[in-house]
Design a protein around this motif. Structure first.
Motif, PDB file in Angstrom:
ATOM      1  N   LEU A   6       7.153  -6.508  -3.371  1.00  0.00           N
ATOM      2  CA  LEU A   6       6.121  -6.000  -4.285  1.00  0.00           C
ATOM      3  C   LEU A   6       6.632  -4.751  -5.002  1.00  0.00           C
ATOM      4  CD1 LEU A   6       2.997  -6.466  -1.983  1.00  0.00           C
ATOM      5  CD2 LEU A   6       3.274  -7.519  -4.227  1.00  0.00           C
ATOM      6  N   GLU A   7       7.327  -3.883  -4.241  1.00  0.00           N
ATOM      7  CA  GLU A   7       7.852  -2.642  -4.841  1.00  0.00           C
ATOM      8  C   GLU A   7       8.885  -2.951  -5.920  1.00  0.00           C
ATOM      9  OE1 GLU A   7       9.092  -0.274  -1.491  1.00  0.00           O
ATOM     10  OE2 GLU A   7       7.017   0.363  -1.157  1.00  0.00           O
ATOM     11  N   GLU A   8       9.744  -3.937  -5.637  1.00  0.00           N
ATOM     12  CA  GLU A   8      10.757  -4.312  -6.644  1.00  0.00           C
ATOM     13  C   GLU A   8      10.082  -4.749  -7.934  1.00  0.00           C
ATOM     14  OE1 GLU A   8      13.249  -7.355  -4.842  1.00  0.00           O
ATOM     15  OE2 GLU A   8      13.766  -5.964  -3.221  1.00  0.00           O
ATOM     16  N   LYS A   9       8.926  -5.354  -7.793  1.00  0.00           N
ATOM     17  CA  LYS A   9       8.240  -5.927  -8.961  1.00  0.00           C
ATOM     18  C   LYS A   9       7.331  -4.910  -9.661  1.00  0.00           C
ATOM     19  CE  LYS A   9       7.096  -9.673 -11.204  1.00  0.00           C
ATOM     20  NZ  LYS A   9       8.057 -10.340 -12.034  1.00  0.00           N
ATOM     21  N   ILE A  10       6.577  -4.123  -8.891  1.00  0.00           N
ATOM     22  CA  ILE A  10       5.570  -3.265  -9.536  1.00  0.00           C
ATOM     23  C   ILE A  10       5.658  -1.796  -9.115  1.00  0.00           C
ATOM     24  CG2 ILE A  10       3.862  -5.071 -10.028  1.00  0.00           C
ATOM     25  CD1 ILE A  10       2.408  -4.267  -7.482  1.00  0.00           C
ATOM     26  N   GLY A  11       6.755  -1.439  -8.441  1.00  0.00           N
ATOM     27  CA  GLY A  11       6.966  -0.030  -8.096  1.00  0.00           C
ATOM     28  C   GLY A  11       5.919   0.505  -7.138  1.00  0.00           C
ATOM     29  N   THR A  12       5.493   1.743  -7.375  1.00  0.00           N
ATOM     30  CA  THR A  12       4.640   2.415  -6.386  1.00  0.00           C
ATOM     31  C   THR A  12       3.262   1.755  -6.249  1.00  0.00           C
ATOM     32  OG1 THR A  12       3.986   3.939  -8.108  1.00  0.00           O
ATOM     33  CG2 THR A  12       5.690   4.716  -6.590  1.00  0.00           C
ATOM     34  N   ALA A  13       2.850   0.975  -7.238  1.00  0.00           N
ATOM     35  CA  ALA A  13       1.546   0.287  -7.145  1.00  0.00           C
ATOM     36  C   ALA A  13       1.528  -0.665  -5.942  1.00  0.00           C
ATOM     37  CB  ALA A  13       1.258  -0.481  -8.427  1.00  0.00           C
ATOM     38  N   ALA A  14       2.705  -1.023  -5.445  1.00  0.00           N
ATOM     39  CA  ALA A  14       2.798  -1.928  -4.287  1.00  0.00           C
ATOM     40  C   ALA A  14       2.083  -1.353  -3.071  1.00  0.00           C
ATOM     41  CB  ALA A  14       4.264  -2.189  -3.950  1.00  0.00           C
ATOM     42  N   LYS A  15       2.016  -0.042  -3.029  1.00  0.00           N
ATOM     43  CA  LYS A  15       1.357   0.611  -1.880  1.00  0.00           C
ATOM     44  C   LYS A  15      -0.130   0.287  -1.819  1.00  0.00           C
ATOM     45  CE  LYS A  15       4.258   4.713  -1.256  1.00  0.00           C
ATOM     46  NZ  LYS A  15       5.122   4.710  -2.463  1.00  0.00           N
ATOM     47  N   GLY A  16      -0.708  -0.046  -2.966  1.00  0.00           N
ATOM     48  CA  GLY A  16      -2.147  -0.305  -3.034  1.00  0.00           C
ATOM     49  C   GLY A  16      -2.517  -1.764  -2.793  1.00  0.00           C
ATOM     50  N   ILE A  17      -1.511  -2.605  -2.554  1.00  0.00           N
ATOM     51  CA  ILE A  17      -1.815  -4.029  -2.364  1.00  0.00           C
ATOM     52  C   ILE A  17      -1.987  -4.327  -0.892  1.00  0.00           C
ATOM     53  CG2 ILE A  17      -0.921  -6.381  -2.645  1.00  0.00           C
ATOM     54  CD1 ILE A  17       0.267  -5.552  -5.228  1.00  0.00           C
ATOM     55  N   ARG A  18      -3.076  -5.037  -0.565  1.00  0.00           N
ATOM     56  CA  ARG A  18      -3.300  -5.349   0.839  1.00  0.00           C
ATOM     57  C   ARG A  18      -2.485  -6.568   1.253  1.00  0.00           C
ATOM     58  NH1 ARG A  18      -9.661  -3.887   1.586  1.00  0.00           N
ATOM     59  NH2 ARG A  18      -9.920  -5.239  -0.188  1.00  0.00           N
ATOM     60  N   ILE A  19      -1.792  -6.421   2.369  1.00  0.00           N
ATOM     61  CA  ILE A  19      -1.079  -7.552   2.968  1.00  0.00           C
ATOM     62  C   ILE A  19      -1.743  -7.809   4.322  1.00  0.00           C
ATOM     63  CG2 ILE A  19       1.153  -8.521   3.629  1.00  0.00           C
ATOM     64  CD1 ILE A  19       2.534  -6.383   1.939  1.00  0.00           C
ATOM     65  N   LEU A  20      -2.443  -8.947   4.406  1.00  0.00           N
ATOM     66  CA  LEU A  20      -3.158  -9.297   5.634  1.00  0.00           C
ATOM     67  C   LEU A  20      -2.216 -10.045   6.575  1.00  0.00           C
ATOM     68  CD1 LEU A  20      -6.383 -10.889   4.053  1.00  0.00           C
ATOM     69  CD2 LEU A  20      -5.803  -8.454   4.306  1.00  0.00           C
ATOM     70  N   TYR A  21      -2.462  -9.893   7.862  1.00  0.00           N
ATOM     71  CA  TYR A  21      -1.729 -10.716   8.836  1.00  0.00           C
ATOM     72  C   TYR A  21      -2.653 -11.829   9.326  1.00  0.00           C
ATOM     73  CZ  TYR A  21       0.149 -12.675  12.998  1.00  0.00           C
ATOM     74  OH  TYR A  21       0.577 -13.614  13.907  1.00  0.00           O
ATOM     75  N   GLY A  22      -2.114 -13.038   9.452  1.00  0.00           N
ATOM     76  CA  GLY A  22      -2.890 -14.139  10.028  1.00  0.00           C
ATOM     77  C   GLY A  22      -2.046 -14.938  10.990  1.00  0.00           C
ATOM     78  N   GLY A  23      -2.643 -15.345  12.082  1.00  0.00           N
ATOM     79  CA  GLY A  23      -1.931 -16.150  13.095  1.00  0.00           C
ATOM     80  C   GLY A  23      -2.427 -15.751  14.459  1.00  0.00           C
ATOM     81  N   SER A  24      -3.464 -16.481  14.946  1.00  0.00           N
ATOM     82  CA  SER A  24      -4.017 -16.237  16.283  1.00  0.00           C
ATOM     83  C   SER A  24      -4.456 -14.781  16.511  1.00  0.00           C
ATOM     84  CB  SER A  24      -3.019 -16.690  17.362  1.00  0.00           C
ATOM     85  OG  SER A  24      -2.739 -18.076  17.218  1.00  0.00           O
ATOM     86  N   VAL A  25      -5.059 -14.183  15.501  1.00  0.00           N
ATOM     87  CA  VAL A  25      -5.645 -12.848  15.699  1.00  0.00           C
ATOM     88  C   VAL A  25      -6.920 -13.011  16.539  1.00  0.00           C
ATOM     89  CG1 VAL A  25      -6.687 -10.824  14.581  1.00  0.00           C
ATOM     90  CG2 VAL A  25      -4.721 -11.967  13.517  1.00  0.00           C
ATOM     91  N   LYS A  26      -7.048 -12.148  17.536  1.00  0.00           N
ATOM     92  CA  LYS A  26      -8.192 -12.205  18.460  1.00  0.00           C
ATOM     93  C   LYS A  26      -8.659 -10.767  18.704  1.00  0.00           C
ATOM     94  CE  LYS A  26      -5.201 -14.215  21.542  1.00  0.00           C
ATOM     95  NZ  LYS A  26      -4.206 -15.176  21.168  1.00  0.00           N
TER      96      LYS A  26
END
Ligand code: PEP
Length: 250
Positions: free
Chosen positions: A194-214
């Motif tokens: 994301l940083e390579e593509k949009i620079g510091t704005a990457a910090k504001g993008i949410r990256i969720l984790y999924g996979g057997s979250v309990k």
């Protein structure tokens, strides 16, 4: 940035059961308004009752998929316009079950992503490697390809309004969760792209984790610096378990 805790009900729960779910879930999360963002993604027939049940509450409603065309001869499909008309605000795109069971390609997911943005729907695009790919040491390559082909083509401005979900396929519905360190490593890779593509704005993008979250593992996953929420399958079917995960995200 607030965590986003999203529940993917998949092909489970009945439209007639949504009100009961909401009645049980809402009292447990009302005080989380403004602290954590909450989302439920029911099956298509349950969307209308969900919009109704969660109106004026801290819980948003999303779909699990949509067609890339606005309307037409596509028997059995649902368009983003229909979702929008129902009052649905979010849509999951490119879930691994769509990619691997129904053959959705990166190009198709990108077309859906463009359409979702055009309609003002908030998309969550899923990426993640298969077990064989991880074992062959190809995780980075797969994430790079999926990022470049199903996400980045949307352009910087819309990428900034897109939520990403890292869902290692080997951890979905299997009870095997990625360790917080393994998940963080993949999230860092995605953040770098994301940083390579949009620079510091990457910090504001949410990256969720999924996979057997309990409820038992949510807090340590969400404590990782590049994990900004969770996409929860199985555990989101139980309003008490999902509320406990929501609280862990607060
Ligand atoms: C999912 O399908 O998005 C998912 C993460 O499922 P589960 O939590 O059941 O592994």
């Amino acid at each position: 940035m607030k965590n986003l805790i999203a529940g993917n009900w998949k092909m489970n729960l009945l439209p007639g059961g949504v009100a009961g779910y909401a009645e049980r879930f809402l009292p447990q999360v009302r005080d989380l308004a403004g602290v954590v963002d909450l989302l439920v993604c029911p099956n298509f027939p349950a969307l209308a009752p969900a919009v109704e049940a969660f109106r004026n509450t801290p819980v948003a409603v999303g779909a699990q998929n949509m067609h890339q065309e606005l309307s037409g001869a596509h028997t059995g499909e649902v368009s983003g316009t229909m979702l929008h008309d129902l009052g649905v605000g979010w849509v999951i795109l490119g879930h691994s079950e769509r990619r691997h069971i129904y053959g959705e390609t990166d190009a198709l997911i990108l077309a859906k992503l463009k359409r979702a943005h055009e309609l003002g729907l908030r998309p969550i695009v899923c990426v993640g490697e298969l077990l064989e790919e991880r074992e062959r040491g190809e995780t980075e390559q797969v994430l790079r390809r999926q990022f470049a082909e199903s996400l980045a083509g949307v352009g910087s401005e819309l990428l900034e309004k897109t939520t990403v979900a890292y869902e290692p396929v080997w951890a979905i519905g299997t009870g095997k969760t990625a360790t917080p360190e393994t998940a963080q490593e993949a999230h860092r890779l995605l953040r770098n792209q994301l940083e390579e593509k949009i620079g510091t704005a990457a910090k504001g993008i949410r990256i969720l984790y999924g996979g057997s979250v309990k409820p038992e593992n949510a807090a340590e996953l969400l404590a990782q610096p590049d994990i900004n929420g969770a996409l929860v399958g199985g555990a989101s079917l139980d309003p008490d378990a999902f509320a406990a995960i929501a609280r862990a995200g607060a």
